[in-house]
Design a protein around this motif. Structure first.
Motif, mmCIF file in Angstrom:
data_model
loop_
_atom_site.group_PDB
_atom_site.id
_atom_site.type_symbol
_atom_site.label_atom_id
_atom_site.label_comp_id
_atom_site.label_asym_id
_atom_site.label_seq_id
_atom_site.Cartn_x
_atom_site.Cartn_y
_atom_site.Cartn_z
ATOM 1 N N UNK A 1 24.390 77.778 38.883
ATOM 2 C CA UNK A 1 23.836 77.575 40.480
ATOM 3 C C UNK A 1 25.190 76.901 40.552
ATOM 4 N N UNK A 2 25.985 76.368 39.521
ATOM 5 C CA UNK A 2 27.508 75.879 39.760
ATOM 6 C C UNK A 2 28.538 76.724 39.599
ATOM 7 N N UNK A 3 29.727 75.702 40.652
ATOM 8 C CA UNK A 3 30.976 76.630 40.745
ATOM 9 C C UNK A 3 31.196 76.831 39.512
ATOM 10 N N UNK A 4 32.177 77.862 38.700
ATOM 11 C CA UNK A 4 33.307 78.324 37.887
ATOM 12 C C UNK A 4 34.340 76.841 37.582
ATOM 13 N N UNK A 5 34.723 76.879 38.548
ATOM 14 C CA UNK A 5 35.394 75.636 39.100
ATOM 15 C C UNK A 5 35.547 74.640 38.710
ATOM 16 N N UNK A 6 34.170 73.681 38.118
ATOM 17 C CA UNK A 6 33.288 72.373 37.593
ATOM 18 C C UNK A 6 32.313 73.084 36.617
ATOM 19 N N UNK A 7 32.020 74.164 35.845
ATOM 20 C CA UNK A 7 32.130 74.227 34.820
ATOM 21 C C UNK A 7 33.116 74.361 33.656
ATOM 22 N N UNK A 8 34.163 74.402 34.306
ATOM 23 C CA UNK A 8 35.630 74.083 33.447
ATOM 24 C C UNK A 8 35.855 73.018 33.256
ATOM 25 N N UNK B 1 20.442 72.450 44.812
ATOM 26 C CA UNK B 1 19.147 72.325 45.419
ATOM 27 C C UNK B 1 18.072 73.382 44.921
ATOM 28 N N UNK B 2 17.216 72.992 45.093
ATOM 29 C CA UNK B 2 16.455 74.460 44.531
ATOM 30 C C UNK B 2 15.516 74.525 45.668
ATOM 31 N N UNK B 3 15.612 74.083 46.600
ATOM 32 C CA UNK B 3 14.737 74.630 48.068
ATOM 33 C C UNK B 3 15.557 74.648 49.020
ATOM 34 N N UNK B 4 15.184 73.198 50.109
ATOM 35 C CA UNK B 4 15.920 72.613 51.429
ATOM 36 C C UNK B 4 16.981 72.082 50.939
ATOM 37 N N UNK B 5 17.604 71.356 52.212
ATOM 38 C CA UNK B 5 18.748 70.431 52.215
ATOM 39 C C UNK B 5 17.986 68.875 51.896
ATOM 40 N N UNK B 6 18.510 68.491 50.966
ATOM 41 C CA UNK B 6 17.889 67.085 49.924
ATOM 42 C C UNK B 6 19.777 65.901 50.439
ATOM 43 N N UNK B 7 19.326 64.837 50.646
ATOM 44 C CA UNK B 7 20.972 64.028 50.653
ATOM 45 C C UNK B 7 20.761 62.887 49.404
ATOM 46 N N UNK C 1 25.193 65.407 50.985
ATOM 47 C CA UNK C 1 24.382 66.266 51.291
ATOM 48 C C UNK C 1 24.264 66.896 49.734
ATOM 49 N N UNK C 2 22.499 67.279 49.651
ATOM 50 C CA UNK C 2 22.192 68.143 48.396
ATOM 51 C C UNK C 2 22.108 69.660 49.001
ATOM 52 N N UNK C 3 22.712 70.926 49.141
ATOM 53 C CA UNK C 3 22.368 72.460 50.248
ATOM 54 C C UNK C 3 22.315 73.056 49.114
ATOM 55 N N UNK C 4 21.084 74.221 49.205
ATOM 56 C CA UNK C 4 21.278 74.759 48.596
ATOM 57 C C UNK C 4 22.118 76.440 48.955
ATOM 58 N N UNK C 5 22.233 76.657 47.369
ATOM 59 C CA UNK C 5 24.000 77.443 48.391
ATOM 60 C C UNK C 5 25.235 77.232 47.931
ATOM 61 N N UNK C 6 25.310 75.467 48.479
ATOM 62 C CA UNK C 6 26.055 74.992 48.217
ATOM 63 C C UNK C 6 26.477 73.954 47.355
#
Length: 334
Positions: free
Chosen positions: A187-194, A237-243, A254-259
């Protein structure tokens, strides 16, 4: 009743105007203002006067937090200056422009005064512009990312607790792990996994609402951090928006699913601090608590090895499944 009404009650001042004299009101006005000032200040008193300059903020425990505290104090100073001006004008009007007992005509009215109208239009724009400038300046500094942070932690929010993936080369061998290739972190974009460290086989801690910190007894799992070393937080996030909010960090995001949101801090004070979810995320939102324990770098490395000895190696799922185009869509995000 007498023909001329001499037996009727008369006003104390014997003339027109209001039934009651304003002199008692003038004598009571300073007393009322003094009492109001005492009540206002007494209700806001702190048991420790050293805490007063922070204006309700907790003691900062990171190198970045004083910047947030300075912005908070500046905003309060601007608000207080505007408040004093408005209160002063109100009191000045109340005291010096009251209706006279003898003069009942309407005072001169001020209408269509262009200099005054321009003044109360331009001044608020200046105030908002100044606040916007300092906010944008500090936000850009707080969200700036270093090329290679010393440590990376993937914070995973889920109903109703938190998980922490420590992206670390625990055994010190760069050839034994590759965190970027782990499917649980997809779920983590490549720009961070690099930027993941080489050989990061990683360890994790998956919390539940019933967890307790063994030292303080506070509810929730405990996130360990090293003092004096920069830590990058990758929030998923694995479900809904957290913070994700660590109270003495003076910062939340914020901890946002898909972002994926990312920020960095450098803890500079050892201790155990409270954290919580600051976004209403469902029926058990109030149970999404956690702790942050800042220790020496040596003790931090020891804790990672303890997690590995417990069998908590690898990573927990970081978020919802996404296609590669969706996961890497936000290429210009800070």
């Amino acid at each position: 009743m007498s023909p001329n009404g001499s037996d009727l009650p008369h006003r104390p001042n014997g003339g027109g105007g209001t039934p009651m004299s304003r002199r008692p009101m003038r004598r009571k006005l300073p007393q009322v203002l003094t009492a109001g000032l005492i009540v206002a200040t007494a209700t806001g008193c702190s048991p420790n006067w050293e805490d007063f300059p922070r204006l309700g903020m907790p003691t900062p425990v990171t190198e970045e937090a004083p910047r947030i505290l300075s912005l908070w104090q500046g905003s309060w100073a601007a608000a207080l200056a505007v408040g004093v001006l408005v209160w002063g004008l109100i009191l000045w009007s109340v005291i010096f422009h009251r209706r006279s007992r003898t003069k009942v005509e309407v005072p001169p009215q001020t209408r269509y005064n262009m200099p005054i109208e321009a003044l109360y239009t331009v001044v608020p724009l200046i105030i908002v512009s100044v606040l916007f400038y300092f906010t944008a300046r500090d936000e850009s500094k707080l969200l700036a990312l270093s090329d290679k942070p010393a440590h990376t932690v993937n914070v995973v929010g889920y109903q109703w607790s938190w998980g922490f993936n420590y992206l670390e080369d625990v055994d010190g061998n760069p050839a034994t792990g590759d965190a970027a290739a782990q499917k649980t972190l997809n779920a983590i974009p490549d720009k961070y996994t690099n930027d993941f460290p080489k050989g990061a086989e990683g360890v994790y801690d998956a919390g539940v609402p019933g967890d307790r910190n063994p030292q303080t007894g506070n509810p929730g799992p405990t996130l360990w951090l090293p003092k004096g070393e920069k830590v990058r937080f990758i929030l998923t996030s694995r479900d809904v928006i957290h913070s994700f909010w660590v109270v003495p960090f003076l910062f939340k995001q914020d901890v946002i699913p898909g972002h994926t949101n990312v920020f960095e801090v450098t803890p500079n004070k050892e201790g155990t601090f409270l954290g919580k979810c600051a976004e209403l995320c469902g029926v058990d939102h109030s149970r999404m608590l956690f702790n942050v324990k800042v220790v020496s770098p040596e003790r931090y490395q020891q804790h990672l090895k303890e997690l590995a000895e417990k069998g908590q190696t690898g990573f927990i799922p970081s978020g919802i499944a996404q296609s590669d185009p969706a996961r890497n869509a936000e290429k210009n995000q800070l």
